[in-house]
Design a protein around this motif. Structure first.
Motif, PDB file in Angstrom:
ATOM      1  N   GLY A 117       0.830  -1.205   0.000  1.00  0.00           N
ATOM      2  CA  GLY A 117       0.000   0.000   0.000  1.00  0.00           C
ATOM      3  C   GLY A 117       0.853   1.238   0.000  1.00  0.00           C
ATOM      4  O   GLY A 117       2.052   1.183  -0.197  1.00  0.00           O
ATOM      5  N   TYR A 118       0.227   2.398   0.303  1.00  0.00           N
ATOM      6  CA  TYR A 118       1.002   3.603   0.135  1.00  0.00           C
ATOM      7  C   TYR A 118       1.342   4.326   1.420  1.00  0.00           C
ATOM      8  O   TYR A 118       1.717   5.482   1.381  1.00  0.00           O
ATOM      9  N   SER A 119       1.266   3.687   2.585  1.00  0.00           N
ATOM     10  CA  SER A 119       1.871   4.330   3.735  1.00  0.00           C
ATOM     11  C   SER A 119       3.379   4.281   3.536  1.00  0.00           C
ATOM     12  O   SER A 119       3.914   3.336   2.977  1.00  0.00           O
ATOM     13  N   PHE A 120       4.090   5.309   4.000  1.00  0.00           N
ATOM     14  CA  PHE A 120       5.457   5.531   3.544  1.00  0.00           C
ATOM     15  C   PHE A 120       6.416   4.438   3.997  1.00  0.00           C
ATOM     16  O   PHE A 120       7.133   3.845   3.222  1.00  0.00           O
ATOM     17  N   ASP A 167      12.105  14.186  -3.807  1.00  0.00           N
ATOM     18  CA  ASP A 167      13.438  14.764  -3.950  1.00  0.00           C
ATOM     19  C   ASP A 167      13.421  15.724  -5.131  1.00  0.00           C
ATOM     20  O   ASP A 167      13.320  15.300  -6.284  1.00  0.00           O
ATOM     21  N   ILE A 168      13.478  17.005  -4.829  1.00  0.00           N
ATOM     22  CA  ILE A 168      13.534  18.017  -5.877  1.00  0.00           C
ATOM     23  C   ILE A 168      14.743  18.887  -5.583  1.00  0.00           C
ATOM     24  O   ILE A 168      14.945  19.338  -4.460  1.00  0.00           O
ATOM     25  N   ARG A 169      15.566  19.079  -6.573  1.00  0.00           N
ATOM     26  CA  ARG A 169      16.804  19.824  -6.325  1.00  0.00           C
ATOM     27  C   ARG A 169      17.235  20.580  -7.569  1.00  0.00           C
ATOM     28  O   ARG A 169      16.856  20.246  -8.694  1.00  0.00           O
ATOM     29  N   ARG A 224      11.540  10.632   8.370  1.00  0.00           N
ATOM     30  CA  ARG A 224      12.616  11.519   7.900  1.00  0.00           C
ATOM     31  C   ARG A 224      13.839  10.714   7.491  1.00  0.00           C
ATOM     32  O   ARG A 224      14.483  10.997   6.475  1.00  0.00           O
ATOM     33  N   LEU A 225      14.169   9.691   8.278  1.00  0.00           N
ATOM     34  CA  LEU A 225      15.301   8.846   7.927  1.00  0.00           C
ATOM     35  C   LEU A 225      15.043   8.093   6.626  1.00  0.00           C
ATOM     36  O   LEU A 225      15.920   7.998   5.764  1.00  0.00           O
ATOM     37  N   ALA A 226      13.842   7.563   6.486  1.00  0.00           N
ATOM     38  CA  ALA A 226      13.503   6.809   5.274  1.00  0.00           C
ATOM     39  C   ALA A 226      13.623   7.677   4.040  1.00  0.00           C
ATOM     40  O   ALA A 226      14.086   7.215   2.990  1.00  0.00           O
ATOM     41  N   GLN A 227      13.220   8.930   4.148  1.00  0.00           N
ATOM     42  CA  GLN A 227      13.300   9.807   2.987  1.00  0.00           C
ATOM     43  C   GLN A 227      14.744   9.979   2.543  1.00  0.00           C
ATOM     44  O   GLN A 227      15.045   9.951   1.346  1.00  0.00           O
ATOM     45  N   VAL A 228      15.664  10.174   3.498  1.00  0.00           N
ATOM     46  CA  VAL A 228      17.081  10.318   3.159  1.00  0.00           C
ATOM     47  C   VAL A 228      17.616   9.022   2.554  1.00  0.00           C
ATOM     48  O   VAL A 228      18.341   9.036   1.556  1.00  0.00           O
TER      49      VAL A 228
END
Length: 356
Positions: free
Chosen positions: A12-15, A134-136, A255-259
């Motif tokens: 599913g789409y929970s992060f 992630d946008i940079r 936050r850790l997962a995103q990195v």
């Protein structure tokens, strides 16, 4: 963390649904992302009131501050193109999108005096508009790149939201001047067949596909082009406060997962560096995770496994060994054992079922 093959391959789409975490945040986007879609399509003769994608979000854009699931919005953009068979719509909606619909972020962009400052503000505060992305902006002496990639590996396909976001960025880029557009080039993470239609003709620029991220590149000198600012001051202090509040209110594992997702196939995942990215020492990070019943290795393993399923889905030509290397495993066998522990099946079996 063992799961059935169905849950592993059709997550599913929970992060980051780590075992023991009962209320993980759903990745979201500000509902004003919907602004402009109905207006533009109506102007092109489409009867949006009878279209299912618009019926699903009929009330969402009435509340500018409301947040809607990112997966729902991505599905919406995919459905619009699939139902209309018009691949140009997301790009054109973005090109004609009212920046005022972005709220304070739009005010900051519109108050800029140059293309460079407008683009940097959009990138810097994008997290207030959309989660887990992630946008940079990366400027070199001669060329500058703008890249955009949703990090949540459970969201796919996700081609048309990139076209929409690039449309907005192109609108900002062209506020200075449209001269030199023939020097712009695009790269997309999807294959050409997945994108459907003649994307190169839509964006009027060279395109390549199956890249690691969505990106467009242009001459760095474009950043110095002057633009006429609006008569409102840029609410920079307020935006900085909102960014700080968002970081404080986000679960540490999120936050850790995103990195980790951002860097997984590009940089080695170093615990010290990841801790610095979320604003703490590695010791403090480990203590906070332990208090919540997690460990850094658990977060890393979960991200690796979910990214593996994403790679199976999107990169069928890569071997299991190549995917293992991309995920940071030095040995193919180590990855296979880890994946079997996590999912209950081998990587080969999971990929085979997904292909069927």
């Amino acid at each position: 963390m063992a799961q059935t093959i169905n849950s592993a391959c059709n997550a599913g789409y929970s992060f980051l649904p780590i075992e023991g975490e009962k209320n993980m945040a759903v990745t979201c986007v500000r509902s004003s992302a919907l602004d402009g879609w109905q207006r533009f399509m109506s102007s092109q003769g489409y009867r949006t009131e009878s279209m299912k994608p618009f019926q699903n979000f009929a009330q969402a854009d009435a509340e500018a501050e409301r947040r809607i699931p990112l997966r729902g919005f991505v599905d919406f953009s995919e459905c619009v193109v699939r139902d209309t068979k018009d691949v140009a719509i997301p790009w054109l909606v973005g090109r004609n999108y009212s920046l005022q619909s972005l709220g304070p972020v739009g005010d900051a962009v519109c108050a800029s005096t140059s293309v460079g400052s407008a683009l940097r503000r959009f990138v810097e505060y994008f997290a207030l508009l959309q989660d887990c992305t992630d946008i940079r902006i990366d400027s070199q002496e001669r060329t500058t790149s703008l890249s955009y990639r949703i990090l949540d590996p459970n969201i796919w396909p996700r081609h048309q939201d990139a076209m929409f976001s690039f449309g907005i960025l192109a609108q900002i880029l062209c506020q200075g001047s449209t001269d030199g557009w023939d020097q712009v080039e695009f790269h997309f993470e999807a294959s050409a067949s997945m994108m459907t239609g003649d994307i190169q003709r839509v964006v009027d620029a060279p395109c390549s596909f199956e890249a690691d991220t969505n990106m467009f590149r242009f001459p760095t000198r474009f950043l110095d082009r002057a633009i006429e600012p609006c008569d409102r001051a840029a609410p920079i202090n307020e935006l900085n406060r909102q960014i700080a509040d968002k970081n404080r209110s986000s679960a540490l594992v999120e936050r850790l997962a995103q990195v980790v997702y951002r860097d997984l196939d590009q940089l080695g995942i170093d615990q010290e560096r990841v801790a610095r990215e979320v604003g703490m020492s590695s010791r403090t990070m480990r203590r906070h995770l332990a208090t919540e019943g997690h460990s850094f290795q658990q977060v890393l393993d979960e991200c690796r496994m979910r990214q593996a399923v994403f790679e199976f889905r999107t990169k069928p030509d890569l071997s299991i060994a190549q995917i293992a290397l991309r995920l940071g495993y030095s040995e193919h066998s180590t990855f296979t054992r880890a994946f079997r522990r996590w999912s209950g099946v081998s990587p080969q079996a999971c990929r085979k079922q997904m292909a069927q």
